[in-house]
Design a protein around this motif. Sequence first.
Motif, mmCIF file in Angstrom:
data_model
loop_
_atom_site.group_PDB
_atom_site.id
_atom_site.type_symbol
_atom_site.label_atom_id
_atom_site.label_comp_id
_atom_site.label_asym_id
_atom_site.label_seq_id
_atom_site.Cartn_x
_atom_site.Cartn_y
_atom_site.Cartn_z
ATOM 1 N N LEU A 79 0.840 -1.194 0.000
ATOM 2 C CA LEU A 79 0.000 0.000 0.000
ATOM 3 C C LEU A 79 0.880 1.250 0.000
ATOM 4 C CD1 LEU A 79 -2.792 1.291 0.123
ATOM 5 C CD2 LEU A 79 -2.629 1.187 2.629
ATOM 6 N N ILE A 80 0.752 2.020 -1.058
ATOM 7 C CA ILE A 80 1.483 3.283 -1.167
ATOM 8 C C ILE A 80 0.582 4.401 -0.668
ATOM 9 C CG2 ILE A 80 2.637 4.880 -2.722
ATOM 10 C CD1 ILE A 80 3.018 2.508 -4.655
ATOM 11 N N VAL A 81 1.044 5.139 0.327
ATOM 12 C CA VAL A 81 0.311 6.294 0.851
ATOM 13 C C VAL A 81 1.179 7.531 0.655
ATOM 14 C CG1 VAL A 81 -0.647 7.386 2.912
ATOM 15 C CG2 VAL A 81 -0.995 4.943 2.526
ATOM 16 N N ILE A 82 0.638 8.510 -0.043
ATOM 17 C CA ILE A 82 1.371 9.756 -0.284
ATOM 18 C C ILE A 82 0.800 10.826 0.635
ATOM 19 C CG2 ILE A 82 2.078 11.456 -1.981
ATOM 20 C CD1 ILE A 82 1.755 9.396 -4.135
ATOM 21 N N ALA A 83 1.552 11.171 1.647
ATOM 22 C CA ALA A 83 1.120 12.159 2.644
ATOM 23 C C ALA A 83 1.895 13.461 2.436
ATOM 24 C CB ALA A 83 1.326 11.594 4.047
ATOM 25 N N LEU A 112 5.433 4.585 2.326
ATOM 26 C CA LEU A 112 4.972 5.920 2.702
ATOM 27 C C LEU A 112 5.872 7.002 2.130
ATOM 28 C CD1 LEU A 112 3.099 7.741 4.419
ATOM 29 C CD2 LEU A 112 4.681 7.359 6.330
ATOM 30 N N ALA A 113 5.247 8.015 1.539
ATOM 31 C CA ALA A 113 5.960 9.205 1.091
ATOM 32 C C ALA A 113 5.462 10.384 1.913
ATOM 33 C CB ALA A 113 5.731 9.451 -0.400
ATOM 34 N N GLY A 114 6.395 11.117 2.538
ATOM 35 C CA GLY A 114 6.006 12.291 3.312
ATOM 36 C C GLY A 114 6.383 12.175 4.775
ATOM 37 N N ASP A 115 7.221 13.104 5.248
ATOM 38 C CA ASP A 115 7.650 13.068 6.645
ATOM 39 C C ASP A 115 6.503 13.370 7.605
ATOM 40 O OD1 ASP A 115 10.178 12.409 5.865
ATOM 41 O OD2 ASP A 115 11.010 14.428 6.059
ATOM 42 N N ARG A 116 5.568 14.218 7.193
ATOM 43 C CA ARG A 116 4.403 14.477 8.044
ATOM 44 C C ARG A 116 3.553 13.220 8.176
ATOM 45 N NH1 ARG A 116 4.506 19.218 11.126
ATOM 46 N NH2 ARG A 116 6.137 20.451 10.115
#
Length: 290
Positions: A79-83, A112-116
Amino acid sequence: MTGRLAEMEARIATVHKLASVISAMRGIAASRAMEARRHVDSIRIFAETIGEAIGHALAEVPEAGRAPAGDGPAGRLALIVIAGEQGFAGAYSERVFDAAAGLLGGAHDLFLAGDRGALVAAEREIKVAWSAPMVGHAAQATALATRLTEAIYRALANGTATRVSIVHAMPGGTQEMQVVTRQIVPFDYRRFPLPAHGVAPRLTLPPETLLARLVEEYVFSELTEAVMLAFAAENEARMRAMIAAHENVTARLDTLVAAARRLRQDEITDEIVELTTGSVPAEEGAERRV
């Protein structure tokens, strides 16, 4: 000027500076969102070209040879989640994770993409299998999409994943953002119609190899588009947050200015009273001296 009035005017100056910073952040976010939208059009043209080539390649490949790695309805999900990457975007990353909650309940590995987003995952005690920073500029989207493509194909090749889905936000202009979920693998060949004419293309690769490489390029284009759309959506969320912040600061500034005016009026009134009450003794003293 009394200490109270001086303090009030110093606070007004500070709020003015804060309003300037908020306006600058809103302008930067608007510029980045517009730039990302322009790039999306180019990405889609690239995807259409690859899709047309897939249609031609499908005509040369038996149906049994069209299933890429990971085909099948069940199995472990990548599962790729772009945050989000940066702050001041409201609950952007939280809303993306809310939309992914249904997929996070089963057997999965989170990419996961995104440090937040990493902060949200830690707060919700969600294990992250792979992570990378989200882009800060539109020009960085292809590099992140390349890393995502390599990571998911490595998981498919190793057998640690059999399905791939992606969750990302969509820009909505002045409207509230939407979060979409798309399946990447198993690859849906039904989207690509076979060519209408019967002229076979000239191939320099075995058809199965060509099709596999075209599919990988198409997946790369899908991931690049998702990253770019998410980047635009994040900046639009930041724009909305800055508009709300600017309204709050403006209201606060109006309150401070009104309070400063009252203080100044009180000072003027006190000075007039002082002059009025202090002038009588001074005149009487002068008469006595004469």
